[in-house]
Design a protein around this motif. Structure first.
Motif, mmCIF file in Angstrom:
data_model
loop_
_atom_site.group_PDB
_atom_site.id
_atom_site.type_symbol
_atom_site.label_atom_id
_atom_site.label_comp_id
_atom_site.label_asym_id
_atom_site.label_seq_id
_atom_site.Cartn_x
_atom_site.Cartn_y
_atom_site.Cartn_z
ATOM 1 N N VAL A 144 0.934 -1.335 -0.007
ATOM 2 C CA VAL A 144 0.004 -0.023 -0.114
ATOM 3 C C VAL A 144 0.887 1.173 -0.040
ATOM 4 N N GLN A 145 2.071 1.289 0.796
ATOM 5 C CA GLN A 145 2.834 2.177 0.919
ATOM 6 C C GLN A 145 3.383 2.583 -0.559
ATOM 7 N N SER A 146 3.729 1.567 -1.408
ATOM 8 C CA SER A 146 4.218 1.709 -2.514
ATOM 9 C C SER A 146 3.302 2.332 -3.630
ATOM 10 N N TYR A 147 1.908 1.830 -3.315
ATOM 11 C CA TYR A 147 0.888 2.351 -4.425
ATOM 12 C C TYR A 147 0.808 3.920 -4.158
ATOM 13 N N LEU A 148 0.766 4.309 -2.692
ATOM 14 C CA LEU A 148 0.351 5.618 -2.313
ATOM 15 C C LEU A 148 1.463 6.657 -2.944
ATOM 16 N N LYS A 149 2.694 6.300 -3.244
ATOM 17 C CA LYS A 149 3.643 6.953 -3.766
ATOM 18 C C LYS A 149 3.485 7.415 -5.132
ATOM 19 N N TYR A 150 2.430 6.396 -5.930
ATOM 20 C CA TYR A 150 2.127 6.767 -7.276
ATOM 21 C C TYR A 150 0.549 7.191 -7.460
ATOM 22 N N GLY A 151 0.265 7.935 -6.332
ATOM 23 C CA GLY A 151 -1.298 8.448 -6.556
ATOM 24 C C GLY A 151 -2.436 7.782 -6.036
ATOM 25 N N PHE A 152 -2.250 6.523 -5.782
ATOM 26 C CA PHE A 152 -3.492 5.806 -5.274
ATOM 27 C C PHE A 152 -3.438 6.596 -3.830
ATOM 28 N N LYS A 153 -4.885 6.230 -3.455
ATOM 29 C CA LYS A 153 -5.384 6.751 -1.908
ATOM 30 C C LYS A 153 -6.380 5.697 -1.457
ATOM 31 N N LEU A 154 -6.275 5.347 -0.262
ATOM 32 C CA LEU A 154 -6.934 4.533 0.666
ATOM 33 C C LEU A 154 -8.384 5.211 0.621
ATOM 34 N N ILE A 155 -9.229 4.471 0.271
ATOM 35 C CA ILE A 155 -10.730 5.049 0.130
ATOM 36 C C ILE A 155 -11.192 5.326 1.459
ATOM 37 N N TYR A 156 -10.790 4.574 2.415
ATOM 38 C CA TYR A 156 -11.477 4.686 3.828
ATOM 39 C C TYR A 156 -10.395 4.947 4.646
ATOM 40 N N GLY A 157 -9.179 5.410 4.306
ATOM 41 C CA GLY A 157 -8.140 5.539 5.222
ATOM 42 C C GLY A 157 -7.486 4.254 5.689
ATOM 43 N N GLY A 158 -6.860 4.425 6.980
ATOM 44 C CA GLY A 158 -6.066 3.503 7.568
ATOM 45 C C GLY A 158 -4.724 3.024 6.721
ATOM 46 N N LEU A 163 -8.212 0.731 -2.413
ATOM 47 C CA LEU A 163 -7.636 1.986 -2.867
ATOM 48 C C LEU A 163 -8.406 2.213 -4.330
ATOM 49 N N CYS A 164 -7.810 3.525 -4.751
ATOM 50 C CA CYS A 164 -8.346 3.999 -5.899
ATOM 51 C C CYS A 164 -7.489 5.041 -6.388
ATOM 52 N N LEU A 165 -6.966 5.002 -7.701
ATOM 53 C CA LEU A 165 -6.372 5.978 -8.344
ATOM 54 C C LEU A 165 -7.236 6.642 -9.298
ATOM 55 N N CYS A 166 -7.602 7.923 -9.131
ATOM 56 C CA CYS A 166 -8.900 8.468 -9.441
ATOM 57 C C CYS A 166 -8.482 9.801 -10.131
ATOM 58 N N LYS A 167 -9.124 10.246 -10.989
ATOM 59 C CA LYS A 167 -9.057 11.627 -11.875
ATOM 60 C C LYS A 167 -10.282 12.573 -11.120
ATOM 61 N N ASN A 168 -11.105 11.648 -10.390
ATOM 62 C CA ASN A 168 -12.294 12.496 -9.866
ATOM 63 C C ASN A 168 -12.174 12.158 -8.270
ATOM 64 N N ASP A 169 -13.172 12.141 -7.671
ATOM 65 C CA ASP A 169 -13.095 11.769 -6.264
ATOM 66 C C ASP A 169 -14.088 10.317 -6.338
ATOM 67 N N PHE A 170 -13.819 9.315 -5.705
ATOM 68 C CA PHE A 170 -14.427 8.330 -5.507
ATOM 69 C C PHE A 170 -15.944 8.333 -5.091
ATOM 70 N N PHE A 171 -16.108 9.012 -4.019
ATOM 71 C CA PHE A 171 -17.211 9.205 -3.528
ATOM 72 C C PHE A 171 -18.275 10.048 -4.204
ATOM 73 N N ALA A 172 -17.622 10.999 -4.722
ATOM 74 C CA ALA A 172 -18.664 11.907 -5.892
ATOM 75 C C ALA A 172 -19.025 10.733 -7.252
ATOM 76 N N GLU A 173 -17.956 10.205 -7.449
ATOM 77 C CA GLU A 173 -18.234 9.175 -8.697
ATOM 78 C C GLU A 173 -19.253 8.294 -8.238
ATOM 79 N N ALA A 174 -19.344 7.702 -6.900
ATOM 80 C CA ALA A 174 -20.342 6.573 -6.647
ATOM 81 C C ALA A 174 -21.764 7.196 -6.311
ATOM 82 N N GLU A 175 -21.737 8.500 -6.023
ATOM 83 C CA GLU A 175 -23.167 9.512 -5.517
ATOM 84 C C GLU A 175 -23.759 9.469 -6.965
ATOM 85 N N ALA A 176 -22.751 10.105 -7.873
ATOM 86 C CA ALA A 176 -23.491 10.240 -9.202
ATOM 87 C C ALA A 176 -24.010 8.736 -9.785
#
Length: 329
Positions: A144-158, A163-176
């Motif tokens: 996970v630490q490696s992925y975070l270096k390249y732009g991934f984000k833990l969706i729910y933290g921790g 994880l998601c590498l997203c050009k938008n916000d994951f939660f905004a995408e899900a809501e829409a």
């Protein structure tokens, strides 16, 4: 296949970093031999089923069968002429959503920086592509630490988890995507639906800890949509999806035979269970028309909402098992 980089490692071995993007069929057999021979998992007994389906998926991709619906990217590290590490991502052309995974380095080639060499072009190509998001999950905090270096984000933290590498916000995408769950329609499942079903839908807040995603009975071995779809490609059943008016996949159902029994199951957005009846009926009817028998569906007696959706689709209970399972047909 494109050579991205060549360098000499400290141990004097020659390292080459390659990129393969579908539908290129050059070096198909060379890649197929590596992907078939490589275990891809350290706990290979635990993941033997998953490994087999990855091999099937790669065979289709390397033969050019996934394109143009799905665009696959594969990054490989070669040491002294032998492939020893890989990273993959793919996305659906229609939705722009995709998955990242099958990250693996052969044990004797770890701690040489090979994965960083693969992740760099992988992340860069995602940003340059039409893809909107890549989803994955990991229980390894170092990965996970490696992925975070390249732009991934833990969706729910921790430290670990989805994880998601997203050009938008994951939660905004899900809501829409799931703002309107009325007027659902059913259609045959497609390859690209795996990105919607196995990661995006699975990771939204309403579904991540939903007990209805837990399968029981013979369908428990079909852990994901992509596995069901590979079985359908092999002639062993049918799979359908239900989608919203704007075209987002809100769930799926499959009916399969393994030669000894016929079974089915489904995963649907928890707020769309009332709209699952047509999905279940159509899937069961298509299976019966093709295989001459109706599949069985196992439901926990404690899951009243799921059981109600099954009954409303016209299924009837055959028996209640001692462990509080109700078997429908």
């Amino acid at each position: 296949m494109e050579l991205l980089k060549t360098y000499d490692a400290p141990d004097k071995s020659r390292v080459r970093i390659w990129r393969w993007i579908a539908p290129d069929t050059e070096d198909e057999m060379r890649l197929a031999r590596y992907l078939t021979a490589s275990l891809g998992f350290d706990s290979y007994r635990k993941y033997v089923n998953d490994q087999a389906y990855w091999r099937l998926y790669y065979r289709e991709a390397l033969a050019g069968h996934n394109a143009p619906e799905v665009i696959d990217h594969l990054y490989l590290a070669e040491v002294d002429g032998v492939f020893v590490a890989r990273v993959w991502f793919a996305y659906g052309i229609r939705s722009g959503r995709g998955n990242f995974g099958n990250v693996y380095t052969e044990q004797e080639f770890r701690r040489r920086g090979l994965m960083n060499e693969l992740l760099k072009p992988c992340a860069r190509d995602f940003q340059d592509s039409p893809a909107r998001m890549l989803c994955c999950a990991s229980g390894d905090k170092f990965a996970v630490q490696s992925y975070l270096k390249y732009g991934f984000k833990l969706i729910y933290g921790g430290e670990v988890g989805p994880l998601c590498l997203c050009k938008n916000d994951f939660f905004a995408e899900a809501e829409a995507a799931f703002a309107d769950l009325s007027g659902l329609s059913v259609r045959p499942g497609r390859l690209a639906d795996q990105f919607e079903c196995d990661k995006f839908l699975k990771y939204i807040p309403a579904m991540l800890h939903n007990p209805r995603a837990h399968r029981i009975g013979p369908a428990a071995k079909i852990s994901e949509y992509r596995i069901a779809f590979q079985e359908v490609l092999s002639g062993n059943g049918v799979v359908n999806v239900v989608e919203t008016p704007r075209g987002d996949v809100a769930g799926y159902a499959f009916a399969l035979t393994d030669g000894s029994q016929c079974f089915m199951d489904f995963t649907v957005h928890c707020d769309a269970l009332e709209g699952a009846s047509d999905l279940l009926r159509r899937t069961a009817d298509e299976f019966a028309a093709r295989f001459g028998t109706r599949p069985m569906l196992y439901v926990s007696a404690a899951d009243s909402e799921r059981a109600a959706a099954v009954r409303s689709a016209g299924f009837f209970a055959l028996c209640a098992a001692p462990d509080e399972l109700v078997i429908y047909q």
